[in-house]
Design a protein around this motif. Structure first.
Motif, PDB file in Angstrom:
ATOM      1  N   SER A   1      57.325  24.865  53.793  1.00 39.44           N
ATOM      2  CA  SER A   1      56.016  24.294  53.739  1.00 39.44           C
ATOM      3  C   SER A   1      56.180  22.973  53.342  1.00 39.44           C
ATOM      4  O   SER A   1      57.101  22.456  53.130  1.00 39.44           O
ATOM      5  CB  SER A   1      55.362  25.140  52.525  1.00 39.44           C
ATOM      6  OG  SER A   1      56.168  24.871  51.310  1.00 39.44           O
ATOM      7  N   THR A   2      55.128  22.336  53.614  1.00 39.40           N
ATOM      8  CA  THR A   2      55.072  20.749  53.410  1.00 39.40           C
ATOM      9  C   THR A   2      54.245  20.555  52.245  1.00 39.40           C
ATOM     10  O   THR A   2      53.324  21.346  51.662  1.00 39.40           O
ATOM     11  CB  THR A   2      54.560  20.107  54.691  1.00 39.40           C
ATOM     12  OG1 THR A   2      53.264  20.413  54.944  1.00 39.40           O
ATOM     13  CG2 THR A   2      55.467  20.145  55.708  1.00 39.40           C
ATOM     14  N   MET A   3      54.406  19.385  51.848  1.00 43.80           N
ATOM     15  CA  MET A   3      53.493  18.775  50.705  1.00 43.80           C
ATOM     16  C   MET A   3      53.204  17.444  50.805  1.00 43.80           C
ATOM     17  O   MET A   3      53.870  16.648  51.768  1.00 43.80           O
ATOM     18  CB  MET A   3      53.875  19.215  49.344  1.00 43.80           C
ATOM     19  CG  MET A   3      55.275  18.217  48.707  1.00 43.80           C
ATOM     20  SD  MET A   3      55.670  18.969  47.235  1.00 43.80           S
ATOM     21  CE  MET A   3      56.261  17.357  46.503  1.00 43.80           C
ATOM     22  N   THR A   4      52.220  16.847  50.265  1.00 43.51           N
ATOM     23  CA  THR A   4      52.111  15.543  50.222  1.00 43.51           C
ATOM     24  C   THR A   4      53.198  14.799  50.377  1.00 43.51           C
ATOM     25  O   THR A   4      54.058  14.847  49.040  1.00 43.51           O
ATOM     26  CB  THR A   4      51.050  15.084  49.204  1.00 43.51           C
ATOM     27  OG1 THR A   4      49.832  15.957  48.958  1.00 43.51           O
ATOM     28  CG2 THR A   4      50.054  13.760  49.640  1.00 43.51           C
TER      29      THR A   4
ATOM     30  N   GLY B   1      55.741  14.257  52.182  1.00 45.16           N
ATOM     31  CA  GLY B   1      56.940  14.566  53.204  1.00 45.16           C
ATOM     32  C   GLY B   1      57.414  16.185  53.282  1.00 45.16           C
ATOM     33  O   GLY B   1      56.995  16.740  52.311  1.00 45.16           O
ATOM     34  N   ALA B   2      58.553  16.251  53.923  1.00 47.52           N
ATOM     35  CA  ALA B   2      59.148  17.597  53.869  1.00 47.52           C
ATOM     36  C   ALA B   2      59.762  17.811  52.716  1.00 47.52           C
ATOM     37  O   ALA B   2      60.232  17.014  51.906  1.00 47.52           O
ATOM     38  CB  ALA B   2      59.943  17.989  55.130  1.00 47.52           C
ATOM     39  N   VAL B   3      59.656  19.323  52.245  1.00 49.36           N
ATOM     40  CA  VAL B   3      60.442  19.379  50.976  1.00 49.36           C
ATOM     41  C   VAL B   3      61.527  20.611  51.176  1.00 49.36           C
ATOM     42  O   VAL B   3      61.452  21.347  51.970  1.00 49.36           O
ATOM     43  CB  VAL B   3      59.547  19.979  49.804  1.00 49.36           C
ATOM     44  CG1 VAL B   3      58.426  18.715  49.698  1.00 49.36           C
ATOM     45  CG2 VAL B   3      58.846  21.171  50.409  1.00 49.36           C
ATOM     46  N   LEU B   4      62.667  20.705  50.282  1.00 52.39           N
ATOM     47  CA  LEU B   4      63.217  21.808  50.012  1.00 52.39           C
ATOM     48  C   LEU B   4      62.957  22.207  48.675  1.00 52.39           C
ATOM     49  O   LEU B   4      62.985  21.511  47.674  1.00 52.39           O
ATOM     50  CB  LEU B   4      64.984  21.159  49.838  1.00 52.39           C
ATOM     51  CG  LEU B   4      65.592  20.835  51.260  1.00 52.39           C
ATOM     52  CD1 LEU B   4      66.852  20.204  51.045  1.00 52.39           C
ATOM     53  CD2 LEU B   4      65.630  22.071  51.984  1.00 52.39           C
ATOM     54  N   GLN B   5      62.374  23.472  48.902  1.00 51.97           N
ATOM     55  CA  GLN B   5      61.781  24.307  47.739  1.00 51.97           C
ATOM     56  C   GLN B   5      62.001  25.640  47.655  1.00 51.97           C
ATOM     57  O   GLN B   5      62.535  26.235  48.730  1.00 51.97           O
ATOM     58  CB  GLN B   5      60.573  23.725  47.251  1.00 51.97           C
ATOM     59  CG  GLN B   5      59.542  24.211  48.295  1.00 51.97           C
ATOM     60  CD  GLN B   5      58.108  23.878  48.146  1.00 51.97           C
ATOM     61  OE1 GLN B   5      57.595  23.377  46.898  1.00 51.97           O
ATOM     62  NE2 GLN B   5      57.155  24.329  49.024  1.00 51.97           N
ATOM     63  N   TRP B   6      61.713  26.308  46.421  1.00 52.57           N
ATOM     64  CA  TRP B   6      61.553  27.732  46.474  1.00 52.57           C
ATOM     65  C   TRP B   6      61.317  28.411  47.774  1.00 52.57           C
ATOM     66  O   TRP B   6      60.228  28.305  48.384  1.00 52.57           O
ATOM     67  CB  TRP B   6      60.357  27.936  45.636  1.00 52.57           C
ATOM     68  CG  TRP B   6      60.302  29.200  44.877  1.00 52.57           C
ATOM     69  CD1 TRP B   6      60.374  30.548  45.636  1.00 52.57           C
ATOM     70  CD2 TRP B   6      60.240  29.600  43.465  1.00 52.57           C
ATOM     71  NE1 TRP B   6      60.563  31.452  44.754  1.00 52.57           N
ATOM     72  CE2 TRP B   6      60.429  31.080  43.301  1.00 52.57           C
ATOM     73  CE3 TRP B   6      60.417  28.978  42.255  1.00 52.57           C
ATOM     74  CZ2 TRP B   6      60.299  31.686  42.319  1.00 52.57           C
ATOM     75  CZ3 TRP B   6      60.488  29.523  41.139  1.00 52.57           C
ATOM     76  CH2 TRP B   6      60.460  31.061  41.116  1.00 52.57           C
ATOM     77  N   PRO B   7      62.271  29.111  48.351  1.00 46.44           N
ATOM     78  CA  PRO B   7      62.381  29.749  49.543  1.00 46.44           C
ATOM     79  C   PRO B   7      60.981  30.985  49.655  1.00 46.44           C
ATOM     80  O   PRO B   7      60.934  31.273  48.448  1.00 46.44           O
ATOM     81  CB  PRO B   7      63.309  30.392  49.694  1.00 46.44           C
ATOM     82  CG  PRO B   7      64.384  29.448  49.133  1.00 46.44           C
ATOM     83  CD  PRO B   7      63.755  29.355  47.656  1.00 46.44           C
ATOM     84  N   GLU B   8      60.265  30.926  50.665  1.00 51.00           N
ATOM     85  CA  GLU B   8      59.375  31.958  50.567  1.00 51.00           C
ATOM     86  C   GLU B   8      59.820  33.201  50.555  1.00 51.00           C
ATOM     87  O   GLU B   8      59.066  34.231  50.359  1.00 51.00           O
ATOM     88  CB  GLU B   8      58.371  31.752  51.842  1.00 51.00           C
ATOM     89  CG  GLU B   8      57.661  30.308  51.792  1.00 51.00           C
ATOM     90  CD  GLU B   8      56.680  30.273  53.211  1.00 51.00           C
ATOM     91  OE1 GLU B   8      56.865  31.114  54.024  1.00 51.00           O
ATOM     92  OE2 GLU B   8      55.920  29.234  53.428  1.00 51.00           O
TER      93      GLU B   8
END
Lengths: 354, 479, 91
Positions: free
Chosen positions: B2-5, B7-14
């Motif tokens: 997912s993206t957020m304001t 830029g692209a992120v590396l975060q909690w995998p869906e």
């Protein structure tokens, strides 16, 4: 009409097919191997699955996997193999998975022998695996019932989400009799709890862990509420000439066939003897036995063991009438003559004089 | 991703739950793993790969017994928790039921390499198209630091308090090497969760193994050398160094098997009811058309309701003779049972079976005192002659039995069955000669009825004419 | 740091984070330090304070993150680290 002479073990597998079972996992063992052989012959032709597993433990865990996925699945073995499977059976119960397990009993303890026996009553009917649980246990006494009760086993397993055991013996498995096959099940009710690898089921969990004691207690309580409903609805037995019986003989599986032959002989001698044959070993026809204790003067239990089911008869009769026992074991099977003598010996004195 | 304001992120995998609702206490966002544990890292790598391959909804994650016993707290997909060591067997059951699924068997070293050794070995050998993640941290974590099959020589654990003595307890088991000797697996690699480079190699391996399954290629396994700082009694940095300095030399990293390019995708279909095929298969089974009434008309009283024992040596067609007799009777609407002696008896070179024929339902299929004995060889006659009821019938193969029956209270029918069969050019037809003789002697059934029955129940009709002749010669032999 | 129930939109202190940056949820950090070890620019450090779990959480120096993502992959906790890559206008 056309009729087939079919071996009990083959009739059982074909009953499973008619019940919609397309999946078999098992390990060869005498005297149950024909079931695996029939499964190997039939199921792949139907697009089903047959796997000869690496071991009995593996087989029951493959069953666990297929049951998790919502399949009608079965395994078959004989006494020592069933001992090995019981850990997996406990997990099946804990996770409330339906599965059908066939036990073609043989002589024990240990490797024992491969002759017919009924020494698995305790391990199958009373537990054997860890924890508080019950298995629905069906005891056929003919190839026709091997088919019919196999079909019923799948239905009950699904209805109650609990493993069902068809408890039989080498003779019933090996003998041939005429079998009329019922019509096949044409649809299997969907299992919305199963893990089917679909968007709808991806939140489902198959699990026997309840970490907190209060959660596990609640879970086991729910299981036993389910068991109470099974006891209320699923007791099955056959009665023969019990209406005027002074002595009621009790036996299941192949023993009931031998008792039936003995019964014909002692009736000819004028002894008023009837028979109660449990078809479900759990739930047990305890209530009917208690009722018969009102009218009959005594009971005789015959088993291919040193006396296992007799404990349930004694519990049901609850000391009101004498319960005699005649057992052969180690693979030995009583002759009809021998059972006639046992019946004569157990026949109540007051009944004789009446 | 997912993206957020911004830029692209590396975060909690869906593919991991956003809150761990199944964890007691509920609603937590941190795992049950100890600080620095490799499980969490591997979970993220797997979940991230599930996201990117878009397989979350068709993934079934199998939680083993061990520290990852609660894998189902975390993975947002189908979850199955299983008994210790049995994940590959359960995976087999799931994958074969759901060929479209992506089945992950996640196992530790005690689970996979000790208690479940046979299950992983055979799942790999069958080439079950599943993906196994094998976490090797050389110790039992969940149970508090006992020796594992992968524990190193000299490594102290709570059950190897003086250090593992490999002379006594065996050497560290190298699972990737072991399984890579098998034909079926398509991809086996050992990786390590240490520095950035190795973690990124692990990431690629995880993806490759899952992709192998998505493409239907077969069995894949990634062995992950993984830190267990708490049970190793080290801090996370020391743990990384210990993996590099001690585990890696014992468990060399690398690709042990990769035949992905040369393996064709497997196609297996989910089981179907296939009712048409069921009907077809059942119809193909031999059956008889019932005809007539079971009246015993025309049969002498002493031959009615026979309890038949048929005995001989293996290969003489004893069991077939019994089943044919039973089928002839069944065709005429009698009740019949057929019961073979099985087991050691049947394997010791002798064979016998019991056939009961009655106008009434048969109670006992056991024949302990036969009214009819058909003996095809001498030991059978010796053994069963004494059991025949007085007034009974003994039909015996006089070609092979020189010692005649001694009983005076029974009818004895001697038939040179083997000699007659040999004349017909088929020794094995002696059984049918004997059957013909028995039926002729007692008048129970006609040769035509036997022939009609054989016509209905024999799958192969190639021998029908010979069989017919053998029965006919048997009938003729007693007249 | 707060997430909505869906967790799709993330804000820190009510405003969007612009990459390159690393955002650490100090309540989820177990202070193992694996991220510190793998961070090429060395912009992570262990905080002296204790979080509610009783660990010293890792903190971002606030600048010089290049969003390589290695800390994310080294971190055993699903939610402790978010790496925000640079938006296009930063490239």
């Amino acid at each position: 009409m056309a009729v087939e002479l079919v071996k009990g073990n083959d009739a059982l597998l074909r009953g499973a097919v008619l019940a919609g079972c397309r999946t078999f996992y098992g390990y060869p063992i005498t005297p149950s191997s024909e079931i695996a052989e029939s499964a190997a012959a039939l199921l792949p032709q139907l697009g089903g699955t047959f796997v000869q597993s690496e071991c009995e433990v593996g087989a029951i865990q493959m069953v666990y996997g297929a049951a998790s996925a919502g399949e009608r699945v079965m395994t078959a073995s004989s006494s020592p193999g069933i001992s090995l499977k019981l850990e997996g059976v406990s997990y099946l119960v804990g996770s409330e998975l339906p599965a059908v397990i066939i036990d073609i009993m043989r002589g024990g303890p240990g490797l024992g022998n491969i002759a017919p026996a009924q020494g698995d009553y305790f391990q199958v009917v009373k537990g054997g695996g860890h924890g508080d649980y019950r298995l629905i246990v069906l005891a056929p006494n003919s190839p026709q019932e091997m088919c019919d009760l196999a079909m019923l086993a799948f239905e009950l397993a699904d209805r109650y989400r609990n493993p069902v055991v068809v408890l039989s013996d080498g003779f019933t498995g090996q003998m041939m009799e005429a079998v009329e096959f019922p019509v096949p099940v044409t649809s299997i009710p969907p299992k919305d709890w199963a893990v089917r690898a679909t968007p709808e089921t991806s939140g489902n969990l198959i699990n026997s862990i309840r970490l907190m004691p209060e959660d596990l207690e609640e879970h086991v309580t729910a299981l036993f509420e389910k068991y109470a409903s099974i006891e209320a609805a699923e007791v099955r037995y056959e009665e023969v000439q019990t209406a005027d019986a002074e002595l009621v003989v009790v036996g299941y599986g192949i023993v009931s066939r031998l008792l039936r032959a003995a019964l014909a002989r002692v009736r000819d001698q004028g002894l008023r003897v009837g028979m109660l044959r449990p078809i479900t070993l759990w739930p047990y026809p305890s209530q009917r036995l208690a009722e018969l204790a009102e009218t009959a003067s005594g009971f005789l239990v015959a088993e291919l063991s040193t006396g296992q089911m007799v404990e349930d008869v004694r519990l049901a009769v609850n000391g009101r009438r004498p319960v005699a026992f005649h057992g052969r074991y180690g693979g030995a099977v009583p002759s009809v003559d021998e059972l006639v003598k046992a019946i004569e010996a157990a026949y109540p004195a007051e009944g004789r004089s009446a | 991703m997912s993206t957020m304001t911004g830029g692209a992120v590396l975060q909690w995998p869906e593919s991991l739950y956003r809150t761990f609702h199944r964890k007691p206490g509920g609603g937590q966002e941190s795992t049950h793993y100890c600080p620095g544990c490799g499980h969490g890292v591997l979970h993220k790598l797997i979940a991230e790969a599930m996201d990117d391959l878009a397989i979350r909804e068709r993934t079934v994650f199998i939680s083993p017994v061990g520290c990852s016993v609660f894998g189902y707290y975390y993975f947002d997909c189908g979850n199955v928790q299983v008994a210790h060591g049995r994940a590959p067997a359960v995976a087999t059951g799931i994958k074969r039921a759901l060929p479209h699924s992506v089945v992950i068997s996640y196992q530790g070293d005690g689970d996979l390499a000790a208690i479940g050794t046979s299950n992983i070995l055979h799942a790999a050998n069958r080439g079950e198209p599943i993906t196994v993640f094998f976490v090797n941290n050389a110790i039992y974590g969940m149970t508090g630091g006992q020796m594992a099959p992968t524990t190193l020589d000299g490594q102290r654990t709570t059950t190897s308090p003086r250090g593992r003595d490999t002379m006594d307890t065996g050497s560290p088991l190298r699972v990737s090497e072991l399984l890579s000797t098998l034909d079926a697996p398509v991809y086996i690699e050992r990786v390590a969760l240490t520095d950035a480079k190795h973690i990124m190699t692990a990431r690629r391996a995880v993806r490759k193994a899952l992709k192998a399954q998505v493409e239907g290629k077969g069995f894949s396994l990634v062995e992950v050398l993984s830190p267990c700082p708490i049970n190793w009694k080290m801090d996370p940095a020391e743990s990384k160094a210990w993996i590099t300095d001690h585990l890696m030399p014992a468990f060399p990293l690398g690709v042990y098997k990769d035949v992905l390019a040369e393996r064709e995708p497997q196609t297996r279909l989910a089981p179907q009811l296939a009712l048409d095929k069921v009907a077809e298969l059942f119809a193909a089974e031999p059956s008889v058309e019932r005809t007539g009434e079971p009246t015993w008309d025309g049969v002498a009283d002493r031959y009615r309701e026979p309890q038949v024992k048929i005995a001989g040596f293996g290969g003489q067609g004893v069991l077939f003779l019994g089943s044919l007799l039973a089928n002839v009777a069944l065709r005429r609407n009698y009740h019949v049972t057929w019961l073979p002696a099985y087991g050691p008896e049947s394997r010791g070179g002798t064979a016998n079976c019991n056939v009961v024929i009655s106008a009434e339902p048969v109670a006992s299929p056991m024949v302990t005192e036969p009214s009819v004995l058909m003996a095809l060889n001498a030991p059978s006659l010796e053994r069963f002659e004494p059991t025949v009821t007085p007034g009974g019938v003994i039909v015996y193969n006089s070609t092979l039995i020189s010692k005649t029956p001694t009983r005076q209270d029974v009818e004895v029918v001697a038939v040179p069955a083997t000699a007659i069969a040999d004349e017909l050019g088929e020794t094995r037809a002696a059984n049918l000669v004997l059957l013909g003789a028995y039926l002729a002697h007692t008048g129970m059934f006609s040769a035509a009825e036997v022939e009609a029955t054989m016509d209905q129940v024999l799958k192969s009709h190639g021998m029908l004419e010979l069989n017919r002749q053998a029965v006919a010669r048997g009938f003729a032999a007693t007249t | 740091m707060k997430r909505t129930s869906e967790g799709e939109i993330m804000t820190v202190a009510g405003s969007a984070v612009e990459g390159p940056a690393v955002v650490i949820d100090e309540d989820l950090c177990k202070g193992c330090g694996l991220c510190i070890d793998v961070c090429p620019p060395g912009v992570l450090r262990q905080d002296s304070k204790l979080n509610h779990l009783g660990f010293h959480p890792v903190a971002y120096l606030g600048k010089w993150c290049n969003a390589c993502g290695l800390c994310f992959f080294a971190c055993p906790e699903p939610g402790a680290i978010v790496v925000v890559k640079p938006s296009r206008r930063h490239r």
